[in-house]
Design a protein around this motif. Structure first.
Motif, PDB file in Angstrom:
ATOM      1  N   VAL A   1       0.819  -1.215   0.000  1.00 18.66           N
ATOM      2  CA  VAL A   1       0.000   0.000   0.000  1.00 18.66           C
ATOM      3  C   VAL A   1       0.849   1.260   0.000  1.00 18.66           C
ATOM      4  O   VAL A   1       0.349   2.357  -0.287  1.00 18.66           O
ATOM      5  CB  VAL A   1      -0.970   0.016   1.203  1.00 18.66           C
ATOM      6  N   ASP A   2       2.135   1.126   0.303  1.00 20.25           N
ATOM      7  CA  ASP A   2       3.024   2.286   0.256  1.00 20.25           C
ATOM      8  C   ASP A   2       3.668   2.441  -1.118  1.00 20.25           C
ATOM      9  O   ASP A   2       4.392   3.406  -1.366  1.00 20.25           O
ATOM     10  CB  ASP A   2       4.114   2.155   1.319  1.00 20.25           C
TER      11      ASP A   2
ATOM     12  N   ALA B   1      -9.266   0.557   3.599  1.00 18.94           N
ATOM     13  CA  ALA B   1      -9.517   0.685   5.038  1.00 18.94           C
ATOM     14  C   ALA B   1      -9.915  -0.668   5.603  1.00 18.94           C
ATOM     15  O   ALA B   1     -10.473  -1.517   4.896  1.00 18.94           O
ATOM     16  CB  ALA B   1     -10.615   1.705   5.305  1.00 18.94           C
TER      17      ALA B   1
ATOM     18  N   THR C   1      -1.658  -0.425   6.283  1.00 15.26           N
ATOM     19  CA  THR C   1      -0.253  -0.328   5.887  1.00 15.26           C
ATOM     20  C   THR C   1       0.275  -1.716   5.559  1.00 15.26           C
ATOM     21  O   THR C   1      -0.314  -2.732   5.931  1.00 15.26           O
ATOM     22  CB  THR C   1       0.604   0.285   7.011  1.00 15.26           C
TER      23      THR C   1
ATOM     24  N   SER D   1      -4.112   4.571  -0.024  1.00 18.36           N
ATOM     25  CA  SER D   1      -4.934   5.442   0.821  1.00 18.36           C
ATOM     26  C   SER D   1      -6.424   5.189   0.639  1.00 18.36           C
ATOM     27  O   SER D   1      -7.240   5.700   1.420  1.00 18.36           O
ATOM     28  CB  SER D   1      -4.626   6.913   0.512  1.00 18.36           C
ATOM     29  N   CYS D   2      -6.775   4.395  -0.381  1.00 17.71           N
ATOM     30  CA  CYS D   2      -8.180   4.077  -0.639  1.00 17.71           C
ATOM     31  C   CYS D   2      -8.637   2.816   0.085  1.00 17.71           C
ATOM     32  O   CYS D   2      -9.789   2.404  -0.055  1.00 17.71           O
ATOM     33  CB  CYS D   2      -8.419   3.900  -2.136  1.00 17.71           C
TER      34      CYS D   2
ATOM     35  N   ASN E   1      -4.955   2.508  -4.999  1.00 18.92           N
ATOM     36  CA  ASN E   1      -4.193   3.433  -4.162  1.00 18.92           C
ATOM     37  C   ASN E   1      -4.291   3.002  -2.706  1.00 18.92           C
ATOM     38  O   ASN E   1      -5.384   2.747  -2.193  1.00 18.92           O
ATOM     39  CB  ASN E   1      -4.748   4.853  -4.341  1.00 18.92           C
TER      40      ASN E   1
ATOM     41  N   ALA F   1      -6.826   2.954   8.818  1.00 16.31           N
ATOM     42  CA  ALA F   1      -5.891   2.980   7.698  1.00 16.31           C
ATOM     43  C   ALA F   1      -5.133   1.655   7.611  1.00 16.31           C
ATOM     44  O   ALA F   1      -4.921   0.971   8.616  1.00 16.31           O
ATOM     45  CB  ALA F   1      -4.916   4.144   7.861  1.00 16.31           C
TER      46      ALA F   1
END
Length: 338
Positions: free
Chosen positions: A62-63, A84, A91, A81-82, A79, A89
Motif C-alpha cells: 500500500v506504500d 480501510a 499499511t 490510501s483508498c 491506491n 488505515a
C-alpha cells in the motif's frame, strides 16, 4: 470345448462391454449411460470450483504504486490510501483476488451471465466488455474501498471499442428461490447524476485501445451495455429430464454472433417443471443454442441444442441429449459456438 453359440455369445458380450466404454474426442460417452441426478450442493460446488480455477492472486504494497496486471492484460491500480479495515488505515502488504470473465464459456461455468436489470424492472441481455470480481484482504480480513480504483481493460478482448459501455454492479442471488446455490448474478447499472456511469476509451503505452474505468466497490463489476434487437419478442420455456430442477441444473441461451453475451432461463415453475426467462424478451427468429448443465460425480453434465426461436415455443431437453465432460472441455465447446 465351447460350441459356436457360446463363442458367439461371448463375442457379443465383449463387444457390448467395449462399446459401452468408448468415448469421443471430448471424453464424452456417446452411448447410453446413466446420468446421476446431482444434489443442489454438488452442483453449487462444481460452479464454485470453476470460480476457484479462474481466481488470480496478487500482492500489493500500500506504500507503493499498487498497480498489477492480470493474465488477460487488464491493469488495475489500487491506491493504498483508498483501503480501510473497518475505518482504520491500512499499511504493509495486501492480498488481492481477481476473477476476469470475457467469454461465454467461463461465464457459464461460473454462472455469471450477462443479464441486466432494465428500467422497467425486468431482466435484459447485456453485451460485456469484461466482468470482474476484485477483493482485497489483509491477514484474512476483508478490506473496504473508500475511493475508486482504476481499471484499464483492453477493448480488443471483447471485439474492439464500444462507446456505449457503462459500469454495472453485480448482485448475487437477487431472485434466488432455492435454499442453496444462490450464485447467479444480476447486473444493476451504476448511476451518476441520473445517467449511467460512463467509461472513457483511451490508449495504452503500447498503443492498444483501453476502456478506462474507475470501480467504486470491491465485489462484482461489469463493463456493459444493453443488447438490442428490433424483432418482435416472445417468452420461451424449456423442459428438462425428470429429476432435474432449478436446484441441480441450469439452462442458458447463447445467441449466435454475440460472443460477449450469455443469457439464462432462471425463472422456474415448480408445478410445471418448466424453465423460462422473466419478461418475454427473446426475439422471434433468433438463432441460438440452448445449453443445459448439471453435475455428475465431479464432472459437468451438459446438452447443447441449436434452436431457432418461435413464438411461445417450448424447448425440450431429452435424456438422450445428455453427456458428461470436464470443465475445460465444456468451456471450449461453449466458446466454439457461433
Amino acid at each position: 470345448m465351447k460350441n459356436s453359440k457360446q463363442i458367439l455369445g461371448l463375442f457379443l458380450m465383449t463387444a457390448a462391454l467395449m462399446t459401452s466404454c468408448q468415448k469421443d474426442e471430448n471424453g464424452d460417452n456417446d452411448f447410453d449411460v446413466t446420468i446421476e441426478r446431482a444434489s443442489p450442493q454438488d452442483f453449487t460446488d462444481l460452479k464454485a470450483t470453476a470460480i476457484e480455477n479462474l481466481t488470480q492472486t496478487f500482492q500489493i504494497d500500500v506504500d507503493g504504486s499498487g498497480t498489477f496486471t492480470t493474465e488477460k492484460g487488464v491493469e488495475i491500480t489500487i491506491n493504498g490510501s483508498c483501503l480501510a479495515n473497518n475505518g482504520n488505515a491500512v499499511t504493509g502488504m495486501v492480498d488481492v483476488e481477481v476473477v476476469e470473465l470475457f467469454d461465454r464459456g467461463t461465464m457459464l461455468a461460473t454462472n455469471k451471465t450477462t443479464m441486466g436489470l432494465s428500467p422497467t424492472g425486468g431482466k435484459e441481455l447485456l453485451v460485456t466488455g469484461g466482468e470482474f470480481f476484485i477483493e482485497a484482504t489483509q491477514n484474512g480480513q476483508p478490506l473496504q474501498l473508500i475511493c475508486p480504483m482504476q481499471v484499464l481493460v483492453p477493448t480488443a478482448l471483447t471485439g474492439g471499442d464500444d462507446f456505449g459501455m457503462t459500469l454495472w454492479d453485480g448482485l448475487i442471488g437477487m431472485d434466488c428461490a432455492i435454499e442453496t446455490g444462490c450464485d447467479d448474478v444480476t447486473w444493476v447499472e451504476q448511476k451518476r447524476d441520473g445517467l449511467g456511469a460512463g467509461i472513457d476509451i483511451g490508449q495504452g503505452a503500447a498503443g492498444q485501445s483501453l476502456y478506462v474505468a474507475f470501480f467504486n466497490n470491491f465485489g462484482w463489476t461489469n463493463v456493459d451495455r444493453f443488447w438490442s434487437d428490433p424483432r418482435p419478442k416472445t417468452k420461451l420455456w424449456a423442459a428438462v429430464p425428470e429429476g432435474f430442477d432449478n436446484g441441480n441444473c441450469a439452462l442458458y441461451l447463447s445467441y449466435n454472433g454475440e460472443a460477449g453475451s450469455l443469457a439464462n432461463l432462471d425463472a422456474y415453475d415448480s408445478e410445471t417443471g418448466l424453465f423460462s426467462e422473466h419478461t418475454g424478451i427473446i426475439p422471434i427468429g433468433l438463432e441460438c443454442h440452448v445449453i443445459f448443465v448439471s453435475e455428475d460425480n465431479g464432472n459437468w453434465v451438459y446438452a447443447i441444442n441449436p434452436v431457432t426461436i418461435i413464438a411461445d415455443g417450448t424447448i425440450v431437453i431429452e435424456e438422450s441429449d445428455l453427456s458428461t465432460t470436464t470443465e475445460s472441455q465444456l468451456i471450449a465447446m461453449i466458446n466454439g459456438l457461433p
